[in-house]
Design a protein around this motif. Sequence first.
Motif, PDB file in Angstrom:
ATOM      1  N   GLY A   6       6.162  -2.563  -4.446  1.00 50.85           N
ATOM      2  CA  GLY A   6       4.736  -2.801  -4.235  1.00 50.85           C
ATOM      3  C   GLY A   6       4.302  -4.139  -4.795  1.00 50.85           C
ATOM      4  N   ARG A   7       4.820  -4.489  -5.983  1.00 45.93           N
ATOM      5  CA  ARG A   7       4.500  -5.788  -6.587  1.00 45.93           C
ATOM      6  C   ARG A   7       5.030  -6.916  -5.713  1.00 45.93           C
ATOM      7  NH1 ARG A   7       4.037  -8.046 -11.856  1.00 45.93           N
ATOM      8  NH2 ARG A   7       3.619 -10.264 -11.530  1.00 45.93           N
ATOM      9  N   LEU A   8       6.208  -6.728  -5.144  1.00 43.91           N
ATOM     10  CA  LEU A   8       6.788  -7.727  -4.252  1.00 43.91           C
ATOM     11  C   LEU A   8       5.911  -7.926  -3.019  1.00 43.91           C
ATOM     12  CD1 LEU A   8       9.382  -9.484  -3.698  1.00 43.91           C
ATOM     13  CD2 LEU A   8      10.229  -7.529  -2.410  1.00 43.91           C
ATOM     14  N   GLY A   9       5.445  -6.816  -2.438  1.00 41.39           N
ATOM     15  CA  GLY A   9       4.622  -6.899  -1.240  1.00 41.39           C
ATOM     16  C   GLY A   9       3.295  -7.580  -1.488  1.00 41.39           C
ATOM     17  N   ILE A  10       2.595  -7.208  -2.555  1.00 39.12           N
ATOM     18  CA  ILE A  10       1.281  -7.801  -2.797  1.00 39.12           C
ATOM     19  C   ILE A  10       1.408  -9.259  -3.221  1.00 39.12           C
ATOM     20  CG2 ILE A  10       0.968  -7.270  -5.266  1.00 39.12           C
ATOM     21  CD1 ILE A  10      -1.594  -6.906  -2.374  1.00 39.12           C
ATOM     22  N   THR A  11       2.523  -9.625  -3.862  1.00 38.09           N
ATOM     23  CA  THR A  11       2.750 -11.024  -4.198  1.00 38.09           C
ATOM     24  C   THR A  11       2.919 -11.853  -2.930  1.00 38.09           C
ATOM     25  OG1 THR A  11       3.778 -10.456  -6.321  1.00 38.09           O
ATOM     26  CG2 THR A  11       4.237 -12.646  -5.432  1.00 38.09           C
ATOM     27  N   MET A  12       3.673 -11.313  -1.960  1.00 38.58           N
ATOM     28  CA  MET A  12       3.812 -12.012  -0.677  1.00 38.58           C
ATOM     29  C   MET A  12       2.456 -12.179  -0.004  1.00 38.58           C
ATOM     30  SD  MET A  12       7.279 -10.475   1.081  1.00 38.58           S
ATOM     31  CE  MET A  12       6.987 -11.478   2.554  1.00 38.58           C
ATOM     32  N   ALA A  13       1.656 -11.120  -0.006  1.00 44.75           N
ATOM     33  CA  ALA A  13       0.332 -11.194   0.624  1.00 44.75           C
ATOM     34  C   ALA A  13      -0.541 -12.221  -0.068  1.00 44.75           C
ATOM     35  CB  ALA A  13      -0.321  -9.813   0.579  1.00 44.75           C
ATOM     36  N   PHE A  14      -0.479 -12.250  -1.391  1.00 46.67           N
ATOM     37  CA  PHE A  14      -1.289 -13.175  -2.172  1.00 46.67           C
ATOM     38  C   PHE A  14      -0.910 -14.619  -1.865  1.00 46.67           C
ATOM     39  CE2 PHE A  14      -3.495 -12.987  -6.614  1.00 46.67           C
ATOM     40  CZ  PHE A  14      -4.536 -13.720  -6.092  1.00 46.67           C
ATOM     41  N   GLY A  39       0.812  -1.213   0.000  1.00 43.17           N
ATOM     42  CA  GLY A  39       0.000   0.000   0.000  1.00 43.17           C
ATOM     43  C   GLY A  39       0.841   1.256   0.000  1.00 43.17           C
ATOM     44  N   VAL A  40       1.862   1.309   0.858  1.00 44.21           N
ATOM     45  CA  VAL A  40       2.728   2.494   0.935  1.00 44.21           C
ATOM     46  C   VAL A  40       3.499   2.678  -0.372  1.00 44.21           C
ATOM     47  CG1 VAL A  40       4.724   3.490   2.112  1.00 44.21           C
ATOM     48  CG2 VAL A  40       2.921   2.372   3.444  1.00 44.21           C
ATOM     49  N   ALA A  41       3.983   1.582  -0.958  1.00 43.38           N
ATOM     50  CA  ALA A  41       4.723   1.668  -2.215  1.00 43.38           C
ATOM     51  C   ALA A  41       3.853   2.210  -3.343  1.00 43.38           C
ATOM     52  CB  ALA A  41       5.284   0.291  -2.592  1.00 43.38           C
ATOM     53  N   CYS A  42       2.597   1.758  -3.404  1.00 43.28           N
ATOM     54  CA  CYS A  42       1.679   2.267  -4.430  1.00 43.28           C
ATOM     55  C   CYS A  42       1.443   3.765  -4.248  1.00 43.28           C
ATOM     56  CB  CYS A  42       0.356   1.512  -4.375  1.00 43.28           C
ATOM     57  SG  CYS A  42       0.418  -0.172  -5.021  1.00 43.28           S
ATOM     58  N   LEU A  43       1.289   4.186  -3.002  1.00 44.22           N
ATOM     59  CA  LEU A  43       1.029   5.601  -2.727  1.00 44.22           C
ATOM     60  C   LEU A  43       2.233   6.460  -3.106  1.00 44.22           C
ATOM     61  CD1 LEU A  43      -1.055   7.543  -1.520  1.00 44.22           C
ATOM     62  CD2 LEU A  43       0.092   7.261   0.684  1.00 44.22           C
ATOM     63  N   ILE A  44       3.420   6.015  -2.756  1.00 46.44           N
ATOM     64  CA  ILE A  44       4.633   6.775  -3.101  1.00 46.44           C
ATOM     65  C   ILE A  44       4.807   6.845  -4.607  1.00 46.44           C
ATOM     66  CG2 ILE A  44       7.152   6.781  -2.941  1.00 46.44           C
ATOM     67  CD1 ILE A  44       6.880   5.559  -0.160  1.00 46.44           C
ATOM     68  N   THR A  45       4.598   5.714  -5.288  1.00 46.04           N
ATOM     69  CA  THR A  45       4.743   5.679  -6.748  1.00 46.04           C
ATOM     70  C   THR A  45       3.823   6.682  -7.423  1.00 46.04           C
ATOM     71  OG1 THR A  45       5.313   3.324  -6.668  1.00 46.04           O
ATOM     72  CG2 THR A  45       4.630   4.196  -8.795  1.00 46.04           C
ATOM     73  N   ALA A  46       2.614   6.827  -6.900  1.00 46.17           N
ATOM     74  CA  ALA A  46       1.634   7.724  -7.518  1.00 46.17           C
ATOM     75  C   ALA A  46       2.089   9.177  -7.511  1.00 46.17           C
ATOM     76  CB  ALA A  46       0.295   7.598  -6.798  1.00 46.17           C
ATOM     77  N   LEU A  60      13.182   5.555 -10.381  1.00 44.29           N
ATOM     78  CA  LEU A  60      12.724   5.495  -8.995  1.00 44.29           C
ATOM     79  C   LEU A  60      11.280   5.011  -8.925  1.00 44.29           C
ATOM     80  CD1 LEU A  60      13.377   5.994  -6.046  1.00 44.29           C
ATOM     81  CD2 LEU A  60      12.664   8.384  -6.349  1.00 44.29           C
ATOM     82  N   LYS A  61      10.419   5.479  -9.840  1.00 46.77           N
ATOM     83  CA  LYS A  61       9.031   5.010  -9.883  1.00 46.77           C
ATOM     84  C   LYS A  61       8.981   3.515 -10.129  1.00 46.77           C
ATOM     85  CE  LYS A  61       5.753   7.323 -11.962  1.00 46.77           C
ATOM     86  NZ  LYS A  61       4.866   7.869 -10.916  1.00 46.77           N
ATOM     87  N   THR A  62       9.832   3.047 -11.043  1.00 46.04           N
ATOM     88  CA  THR A  62       9.860   1.617 -11.359  1.00 46.04           C
ATOM     89  C   THR A  62      10.312   0.796 -10.155  1.00 46.04           C
ATOM     90  OG1 THR A  62      10.354   2.119 -13.682  1.00 46.04           O
ATOM     91  CG2 THR A  62      10.811  -0.116 -12.913  1.00 46.04           C
ATOM     92  N   THR A  63      11.333   1.307  -9.446  1.00 46.29           N
ATOM     93  CA  THR A  63      11.860   0.589  -8.284  1.00 46.29           C
ATOM     94  C   THR A  63      10.819   0.488  -7.173  1.00 46.29           C
ATOM     95  OG1 THR A  63      14.106   1.361  -8.784  1.00 46.29           O
ATOM     96  CG2 THR A  63      13.680   0.552  -6.544  1.00 46.29           C
ATOM     97  N   VAL A  64      10.152   1.606  -6.876  1.00 46.18           N
ATOM     98  CA  VAL A  64       9.152   1.606  -5.799  1.00 46.18           C
ATOM     99  C   VAL A  64       7.936   0.776  -6.199  1.00 46.18           C
ATOM    100  CG1 VAL A  64       7.661   3.046  -4.364  1.00 46.18           C
ATOM    101  CG2 VAL A  64       9.934   3.864  -4.998  1.00 46.18           C
ATOM    102  N   ALA A  65       7.533   0.858  -7.474  1.00 46.87           N
ATOM    103  CA  ALA A  65       6.407   0.049  -7.946  1.00 46.87           C
ATOM    104  C   ALA A  65       6.735  -1.438  -7.854  1.00 46.87           C
ATOM    105  CB  ALA A  65       6.054   0.427  -9.378  1.00 46.87           C
ATOM    106  N   THR A  66       7.995  -1.781  -8.128  1.00 45.00           N
ATOM    107  CA  THR A  66       8.431  -3.172  -8.007  1.00 45.00           C
ATOM    108  C   THR A  66       8.340  -3.641  -6.558  1.00 45.00           C
ATOM    109  OG1 THR A  66       9.934  -2.966  -9.896  1.00 45.00           O
ATOM    110  CG2 THR A  66      10.353  -4.767  -8.364  1.00 45.00           C
TER     111      THR A  66
END
Length: 550
Positions: free
Chosen positions: A438-446, A414-421, A430-436
């Motif tokens: 976020g993808r890492l975090g939601i994949t772990m949650a999933f 959630g925080v990564a998505c907000l920062i990326t926006a 930097l946007k790509t790194t932070v978005a990645t």
Amino acid sequence: MPSFDEVLKEAGEFGRYQKRVFFLLCQTGITFSFLFVGVVFLGHAPEHYWCRIPGAAELSERCGWTLEEEQNYTVPAPNLVNRFSSGQCERFDIEWNNTSVSCANPLSHFTNRSLGNVALTPCQDGWVYKQSHSTIISEYNLVCANAWMLDLTQAVLNLGFLTGAFTLGYAADRYGRIRIYLYSCLGVGLCGLVVAFAPNVYVFLIFRFLQGVFGKGTWMTAYVIVTEIVGSDQRRIVGIVIQMFFTLGIMILPGIAYLVPTWQGIQLAVTLPSFLFLLYYWAVPESPRWLLTRKKGEKALNIMHTIAKHNGKYLSPYYSEITVTDEEVSNPSFLDLVRTPHMRKYTLILMYAWFTSALIYQGLVMRLGIIGGNLYLDFFISGAVELPAALLILLTIDRIGRRLPFAISNIVAGVACLITAFLPEDTLWLKTTVATLGRLGITMAFEIVYLVNSELYPTILRNFGVSLCSSLCDIGGIIAPFLLFRLAAIWMELPLIIFSILAVICGILVLFLPETKGISLPETVEDVEQLSSLQSKSGGKKKHQDTSYI
């Protein structure tokens, strides 16, 4: 009379036999990922397309025009601005089959006025596509007024997943795990063949829906089987690694799509392996846990003897029968999941977690298509990012448990998505790194929600409960493309803000779930309620662990 967990420990909790069954069923994760995200390549947008014009092909052949020259002469050009849609959905209202048309300046025969005054008419005879690979878009003309049907192809697949979660999840709890798994493999294979040779988009949609139904049956049933035949210490390994095979499928798919030039070929390549799974009839046993809940203790004991033999173990004569649950065998229903207070709380939280994980996960994947780039490479990298997620889970859930990594991964996403926006566009790296991140975090949650869901529900409700809760994943999948593309049309980063809010709320809610590290799988609803009471009294420390853990 020994319990099932006592017999399993004697026979081997993760011996050679379970490892073989586990590896075989993991292949289901690869084929399910093909189905889950395959529309990205089956429905990849053509490089360019324009109206097919009656008579233009014959004129082009007579004049010796190239495809580009035919387009330039007969299709409204981009410099004629938005009114003409670059010829994608409208064409000049001209009959091109006139034999007196000049090859050098064909429009001069019809008008000496400016092209801006030439009448336009909607495309009525199909389209010409310029593309390196054929797709369902060019096959069924899913452009212009029919463009929405491409979204429908993914929506009906997710609707199929949803239907399969209810119907086949219920069937697996009533008729057996392996029987429903095999029927589902046959169904997904046969429906996939029909999809590959569908004569029109309506047949395609019908059998893609059915493929979703059976595809969900294969994935969920395989997952439940592998978690039911191993000990509690091994559940976290098999639960995460089987999803690593899902990630492996995501990484393999762009290679298949790149090498196979037609969508029919891609569809066949990802469908035919399902028929090989029918051989599991001779290799994968019925879940002995399920047999016990159906009061088939003798069959369960025979399977345990087979497991022990292949694991190089020996069951003592003391294990002549296994404890069968005293609870009456009944067909599961949704009321069973919400009848008691703790079960009700867990069910609602898990449903929201499934919904949020799927919505954000699919939204971030589809967002790759909006920001452009090399589709095949970007898709491969997006899959590779998921591998560290699995490794992080394996390193943390046995040390600090399931609940805390579950919450942190959602909050990080959630925080990564907000920062990326809100990062400026000129800091793309930097946007790509932070978005990645976020993808890492939601994949772990999933991935964690699969494990927690299967560990919290009792055996008599496990397959039905996991299937029902994961059905919210399918609803999230239906909503994701509409939410992403419609909000992105307003502001490109607006979907990320919505994703951020949903993920942070989920991270807070999962803290209200009990810790399941190192505990025995609950057999009945009463076990679940007792688990909650014991953890509440002990401040979260498990009172009835059945094995040691790292």
